[in-house]
Design an enzyme around this catalytic site. Structure first.
Site, PDB file in Angstrom:
ATOM      1  CD  GLN A 245     -42.990 -30.829  28.758  1.00  0.00           C
ATOM      2  OE1 GLN A 245     -43.233 -30.169  27.758  1.00  0.00           O
ATOM      3  NE2 GLN A 245     -41.904 -31.583  28.825  1.00  0.00           N
ATOM      4  CG  HIS A 275     -39.048 -37.624  14.150  1.00  0.00           C
ATOM      5  ND1 HIS A 275     -40.249 -38.141  14.577  1.00  0.00           N
ATOM      6  CD2 HIS A 275     -38.696 -36.682  15.073  1.00  0.00           C
ATOM      7  CE1 HIS A 275     -40.600 -37.560  15.709  1.00  0.00           C
ATOM      8  NE2 HIS A 275     -39.685 -36.678  16.031  1.00  0.00           N
ATOM      9  CG  ASP A 299     -39.585 -37.278  20.819  1.00  0.00           C
ATOM     10  OD1 ASP A 299     -38.491 -37.184  20.246  1.00  0.00           O
ATOM     11  OD2 ASP A 299     -40.620 -36.722  20.387  1.00  0.00           O
ATOM     12  CG  ASP A 319     -36.311 -31.840  26.076  1.00  0.00           C
ATOM     13  OD1 ASP A 319     -36.912 -31.645  25.014  1.00  0.00           O
ATOM     14  OD2 ASP A 319     -36.906 -32.044  27.164  1.00  0.00           O
ATOM     15  CG  ASP A 353     -34.785 -21.798  28.940  1.00  0.00           C
ATOM     16  OD1 ASP A 353     -34.679 -21.819  27.701  1.00  0.00           O
ATOM     17  OD2 ASP A 353     -35.569 -21.046  29.545  1.00  0.00           O
ATOM     18  CB  ALA A 354     -32.969 -24.512  24.229  1.00  0.00           C
ATOM     19  CG  ASP A 371     -38.243 -31.847  17.068  1.00  0.00           C
ATOM     20  OD1 ASP A 371     -39.254 -31.368  16.528  1.00  0.00           O
ATOM     21  OD2 ASP A 371     -38.188 -33.023  17.481  1.00  0.00           O
TER      22      ASP A 371
END
Length: 509
Positions: A245, A275, A299, A319, A353-354, A371
């Site tokens: 990304q 959040h 994050d 993540d 990769d989830a 999320d």
């Protein structure tokens, strides 16, 4: 093979031409990949953008191949000029598209016009090269040599682009580097063919294009910064392309904002609303949330909320992008924003990769927090599918609770309720809720559990936004956000990505 043919290229000339086949094949595919990647970054829906770019590019190459029949005489001169034009257009393509995106009204018209122009020029290259080399090789050897180098060049480009070029050079520098490679072929041929008519003019033009590309290469970061400042309308303090990304951080006064591929992820002024609403309706309904799984959230802001609960013993954060978690762990200002959550001994970061990770994960979690970014592309849409949720059903403890970031129920109600429909198809009981976040507008989430999620919730004191009264109101939907019939999002239909694109395009249009 006729070595005495007066039109036959010299050995040095032939060697340059064969190497040029490899170079032009590599450059041609790089420009195609740049256009497709930029289109998906800037316009979203990567499958659609890549499909249209590739189809348009291949069609344009066919047009270029057809037009090559009208080149009569001086094929080498025509080839040199085509290389110079490709170098100028392809080399500056990424920079030009980035700079034009914030200012032109119909960006797609500019994008596809450029794709067609480069494709036509690339389509001219191979037929011209075959005609130039026909005097040195027999037909079988000629076709074999040209196509071998052409296909090898395509392989080189397809490996270099995602693994080396984008993460290390970025897209603007990548375009410049391969533009330089194209013009270098033209300069080498012009230099070798000393007696050719028009040689001096071609050499001067090629050198001017080379100079512009070298200059562009030296100011690539500045060009990227100019384009992003124009696009975001804010000061860019950090920008980097990773294999996954484009990460951009901006600042306006005291407001720090994170963008991924041009899409806002949070504003430091109001991220606490997002959040707290993401995390506490889950933790507040789980009696003993000792083990928590966070999917996405690189994050560390969701982890900040989770780790503030002393009952939590261990957090697993999955993540995809290691650059995200490294940045928000090691940068002092960002670490202060997430209160050092990514350095906590109670937290384990897994960069993978989830979708793949959950299929091989074992054990159960008392709370799961999904999320992920909005489903703007199929690569993200797979994280909202029935098959993915079935794996999470397996990982969620019998008395556990899960929440899923589910986009805006006001702007994209079909998309929002598709998440609930898909979770229910995977076996969950669901409850939707929403909150107003000034940076996003009305935003939605979906609770999911093995049993109907209860009304009762325990919230800790000291939250900035949530209390019992405001939490209760989040579960009430007015008529314009009320539930409606929606399909199940599956890997083979990706209904969520299509509805997201349609609803947000209608809203923004």
């Amino acid at each position: 093979m006729d070595q005495t043919d007066p039109h036959a290229p010299s050995r040095a000339h032939t060697a340059i031409l064969l190497v040029s086949v490899l170079v032009v094949a590599t450059c041609g595919l790089i420009y195609e990949l740049l256009a497709g990647t930029l289109a998906s970054y800037l316009l979203g829906d990567s499958v659609t953008q890549f499909s249209i770019v590739i189809g348009s590019y291949l069609f344009a190459m066919g047009v270029g191949s057809y037009l090559s029949r009208f080149v009569r005489g001086d094929e080498i001169g025509a080839f040199i000029r085509v290389e110079v034009l490709i170098a100028a257009l392809g080399g500056w393509s990424a920079a030009g598209l980035f700079l034009l995106f914030p200012v032109v009204e119909d960006f797609r018209l500019v994008l596809y016009a450029l794709v067609l122009a480069i494709g036509i020029l690339v389509g001219l290259e191979i037929p011209l090269l075959i005609r130039i080399l026909r005097h040195r090789y027999g037909f079988a050897d000629l076709v074999s040599n040209v196509l071998t180098y052409d296909y090898v060049g395509a392989l080189v480009a397809s490996l270099l682009f995602p693994l080396v070029l984008v993460p290390r050079l970025g897209m603007i520098r990548t375009g410049m580097v391969f533009g330089i490679a194209n013009v270098a072929v033209a300069i080498a041929l012009t230099w070798v063919l000393k007696g050719r008519r028009g040689r001096r003019f071609d050499l001067v033009v090629a050198l001017l294009v080379l100079a512009s590309l070298v200059f562009g290469l030296t100011i690539a970061d500045r060009l990227q910064r100019w384009s992003e400042v124009a696009y975001y309308g804010e000061g860019v303090i950090y920008a980097r392309s990773t294999p996954y990304q484009r990460i951009v951080l901006t600042r306006r006064a005291s407001d720090l904002r994170l963008y991924l591929n041009g899409n806002l992820q949070f504003s430091s002024r109001d991220e606490y609303r997002y959040h707290e609403a993401l995390v506490w309706p889950v933790l507040g309904r789980v009696a003993h949330p000792r083990s928590v799984l966070i999917l996405g959230g690189g994050d560390g802001l969701a982890a900040r909320e989770v780790l503030s609960d002393p009952a939590v013993v261990h957090v697993t954060l999955v993540d995809l992008d290691p650059e995200m978690t490294r940045l928000f762990r090691d940068n002092a200002e960002l670490a202060a924003l997430n209160r050092g959550s990514l350095s906590s001994p109670r937290l384990q970061v897994i960069n993978t990769d989830a979708f793949v990770w959950v299929r091989h994960a074992h054990g159960t979690y008392d709370a799961v927090i999904a999320d992920f970014p909005d489903p703007t592309a199929y690569a993200l849409g797979k994280l909202y599918t029935e098959s993915f949720y079935r794996e999470l059903f397996r990982l969620l403890a019998p008395d556990g609770m899960m929440t899923v970031q589910s986009t805006s129920p006001l702007i994209a109600p079909r998309t929002y309720w598709t998440v609930a429909t898909t979770l229910e198809a995977a076996g969950f009981h669901t409850r939707g809720y929403h909150v107003y976040v000034p940076s996003f507008g009305e935003w939605g989430y979906t609770l999911a559990a093995h049993y109907p999620p209860p009304d009762a919730v325990h919230l800790p004191p000291g939250l900035r936004f949530l209390d019992a009264a405001s939490e209760h109101l989040m579960f009430q939907f007015p008529p314009d956000m009320a539930r409606r019939a929606t399909p199940v999002n599956r890997l083979d239909n990706q209904a969520l990505v299509r509805s997201f694109d349609e609803e947000w395009a209608h809203y923004e249009g």
